[in-house]
Write a protein that holds these residues in place. Structure first.
Motif, PDB file in Angstrom:
ATOM      1  N   TRP A  13       0.817  -1.216   0.000  1.00 41.70           N
ATOM      2  CA  TRP A  13       0.000   0.000   0.000  1.00 41.70           C
ATOM      3  C   TRP A  13       0.850   1.265   0.000  1.00 41.70           C
ATOM      4  O   TRP A  13       0.318   2.353  -0.094  1.00 41.70           O
ATOM      5  CB  TRP A  13      -0.949  -0.004   1.195  1.00 41.70           C
ATOM      6  CG  TRP A  13      -1.972  -1.089   1.059  1.00 41.70           C
ATOM      7  CD1 TRP A  13      -1.997  -2.272   1.732  1.00 41.70           C
ATOM      8  CD2 TRP A  13      -3.101  -1.111   0.186  1.00 41.70           C
ATOM      9  NE1 TRP A  13      -3.060  -3.021   1.331  1.00 41.70           N
ATOM     10  CE2 TRP A  13      -3.767  -2.333   0.380  1.00 41.70           C
ATOM     11  CE3 TRP A  13      -3.619  -0.209  -0.752  1.00 41.70           C
ATOM     12  CZ2 TRP A  13      -4.920  -2.679  -0.317  1.00 41.70           C
ATOM     13  CZ3 TRP A  13      -4.771  -0.553  -1.446  1.00 41.70           C
ATOM     14  CH2 TRP A  13      -5.408  -1.783  -1.228  1.00 41.70           C
ATOM     15  N   GLN A  14       2.164   1.137   0.116  1.00 44.34           N
ATOM     16  CA  GLN A  14       3.029   2.305   0.104  1.00 44.34           C
ATOM     17  C   GLN A  14       3.617   2.575  -1.265  1.00 44.34           C
ATOM     18  O   GLN A  14       4.219   3.622  -1.482  1.00 44.34           O
ATOM     19  CB  GLN A  14       4.148   2.141   1.136  1.00 44.34           C
ATOM     20  CG  GLN A  14       3.618   2.177   2.548  1.00 44.34           C
ATOM     21  CD  GLN A  14       4.700   1.951   3.579  1.00 44.34           C
ATOM     22  OE1 GLN A  14       5.809   1.528   3.265  1.00 44.34           O
ATOM     23  NE2 GLN A  14       4.381   2.226   4.828  1.00 44.34           N
ATOM     24  N   GLN A  15       3.456   1.652  -2.194  1.00 46.52           N
ATOM     25  CA  GLN A  15       3.947   1.825  -3.559  1.00 46.52           C
ATOM     26  C   GLN A  15       2.770   2.182  -4.457  1.00 46.52           C
ATOM     27  O   GLN A  15       1.798   1.433  -4.533  1.00 46.52           O
ATOM     28  CB  GLN A  15       4.605   0.535  -4.064  1.00 46.52           C
ATOM     29  CG  GLN A  15       5.799   0.098  -3.249  1.00 46.52           C
ATOM     30  CD  GLN A  15       6.929   1.116  -3.321  1.00 46.52           C
ATOM     31  OE1 GLN A  15       7.244   1.634  -4.381  1.00 46.52           O
ATOM     32  NE2 GLN A  15       7.523   1.408  -2.180  1.00 46.52           N
ATOM     33  N   LEU A  16       2.852   3.312  -5.125  1.00 44.59           N
ATOM     34  CA  LEU A  16       1.768   3.722  -6.013  1.00 44.59           C
ATOM     35  C   LEU A  16       1.706   2.819  -7.241  1.00 44.59           C
ATOM     36  O   LEU A  16       2.743   2.457  -7.800  1.00 44.59           O
ATOM     37  CB  LEU A  16       1.971   5.169  -6.463  1.00 44.59           C
ATOM     38  CG  LEU A  16       1.779   6.227  -5.400  1.00 44.59           C
ATOM     39  CD1 LEU A  16       2.163   7.599  -5.952  1.00 44.59           C
ATOM     40  CD2 LEU A  16       0.341   6.233  -4.907  1.00 44.59           C
ATOM     41  N   PRO A  17       0.498   2.473  -7.682  1.00 41.15           N
ATOM     42  CA  PRO A  17       0.376   1.708  -8.927  1.00 41.15           C
ATOM     43  C   PRO A  17       0.771   2.598 -10.103  1.00 41.15           C
ATOM     44  O   PRO A  17       0.707   3.831 -10.020  1.00 41.15           O
ATOM     45  CB  PRO A  17      -1.102   1.331  -8.988  1.00 41.15           C
ATOM     46  CG  PRO A  17      -1.790   2.256  -8.047  1.00 41.15           C
ATOM     47  CD  PRO A  17      -0.789   2.728  -7.049  1.00 41.15           C
TER      48      PRO A  17
END
Length: 118
Positions: A13-17
């Motif tokens: 959830w900390q890495q943007l898609p």
């Protein structure tokens, strides 16, 4: 809690898609933001429908249903197959069914006042 929640880490959830994924998701949400389309999609989660049967079920004209289905198909939310001369539509995959189920469940919490949960 869902089985997938155990697998997902904080890192997920900390890495943007990437942008293409975000754009595709936004297009899908935009299509589902229409009440008629949401009702149609709900029915299509449970069964296949042709345009005439779906129009009767949601109470709108066949041309309107056809236009909505064309947009939903372009967004990748419905699939179509030929059954003789009829086109038969269904929701495209379990992800879409789960998304709709979660959306209605979240709405139920808001409408009924039931507390949120994870």
């Amino acid at each position: 809690m869902y089985a997938r929640d155990d697998v997902a880490t904080t890192h997920d959830w900390q890495q943007l898609p990437d942008g293409s994924h975000v754009d595709a998701a936004v297009d899908g949400f935009r299509m589902l933001a229409d009440p008629t389309r949401l009702r149609m999609m709900w029915l299509l989660c449970g069964s296949e429908y042709d345009v005439t049967t779906l129009a009767e079920a949601v109470g709108i004209a066949r041309p309107a249903v056809s236009q909505h289905l064309a947009k939903l198909k372009l967004a990748g939310l419905v699939a179509v197959r030929r059954d003789g001369r009829r086109a038969v539509y269904r929701v495209r995959g379990g992800h879409v069914r789960r998304l709709l189920g979660e959306a209605i469940e979240a709405a139920d919490h808001r409408v009924t006042g039931r507390p949120d949960h994870d």
